[in-house]
Write an enzyme that holds these catalytic residues in place. Structure first.
Site, short mmCIF file in Angstrom:
data_model
loop_
_atom_site.label_atom_id
_atom_site.label_comp_id
_atom_site.label_asym_id
_atom_site.label_seq_id
_atom_site.Cartn_x
_atom_site.Cartn_y
_atom_site.Cartn_z
CG ASP A 13 6.74 28.50 78.63
OD1 ASP A 13 7.85 29.05 78.68
OD2 ASP A 13 5.68 29.05 79.00
CG ASP A 15 7.92 32.01 83.73
OD1 ASP A 15 8.11 33.18 84.09
OD2 ASP A 15 8.78 31.12 83.90
#
Length: 213
Positions: A13, A15
């Site tokens: 991922d 963020d």
């Protein structure tokens, strides 16, 4: 390295995983709505609301932000400790690094290649006359899209499912973590820690290196 073969695949991922920030909050700061968007992001990452619905609502708060603000946002991005070392080690061992994000290409297109990422996918923001319109351009990268990106990249690189790794922090990552050979909760919300194959506690991506094949 698109289309290249690899020994294994690691998908992160963006963020709060690849980087320390939540990019949508940094952009919202430019509109004076950072706190409001931060609270909505936190609820989405805990899985309390549908991600796509939440994202559309949060992006609407970005309406009117000039594209020129992206330079200020990029200047505030903090790579997660250990990220460069992890990516270098993945490459040294013949692996491929992908990033799939509910965030935005406008930021990831600069951050990902700078960190050595091979493949990345994110949402795009609609722009008109140099300012954000407050809408997402095209299909939203949600939980299902994250998982399908992992499978697609693994297939393209000839990597078997058992040699795929997914690393994420929020509820939106759970489907991807479940699709991977090893799903790793990193800096994660309680619901993600409870369902991941493995939990990495310290916010240092070098902790993942011993898990690599």
């Amino acid at each position: 390295m698109t289309g290249a073969s690899a020994r294994f695949l690691v998908v992160l991922d963006a963020d709060s995983t690849l980087i320390r920030n939540e990019v949508i909050e940094l952009i919202a700061d430019e509109a004076g709505r950072g706190a409001e968007v931060a609270a909505a992001t936190e609820a989405a990452m805990r899985g309390e609301v549908d991600f796509a619905t939440s994202l559309r609502s949060r992006v609407s708060a970005l309406s009117g932000v000039p594209v020129s603000a992206f330079a200020r946002v990029l200047a505030r991005i903090e790579p997660t400790p250990g990220v460069r070392e992890l990516i270098a080690e993945i490459h040294a061992r013949g692996g491929l690094v992908g990033v799939v994000s509910g965030g935005f290409h406008e930021i990831l297109d600069t951050v990902a290649p700078d960190l050595g990422v091979d493949l990345w996918r994110a949402n795009r923001l609609t722009v008109s006359d140099g300012v954000l319109t407050g809408t997402v351009d095209g299909e939203i990268v949600d939980a299902a899209a994250k998982a399908s990106s992992l499978r697609e990249w693994a297939c393209d690189a000839g990597v078997p499912a058992r040699l795929t790794f997914a690393i994420g922090d929020g509820a939106n990552d759970l489907t991807m973590l479940g699709a991977a050979g090893l799903g790793i909760a990193f800096n994660a919300k309680p619901a993600v820690r409870a369902r991941a194959d493995l939990v990495v506690g310290p916010v240092d991506l070098r902790e993942v290196i011993p898990l690599l094949p």
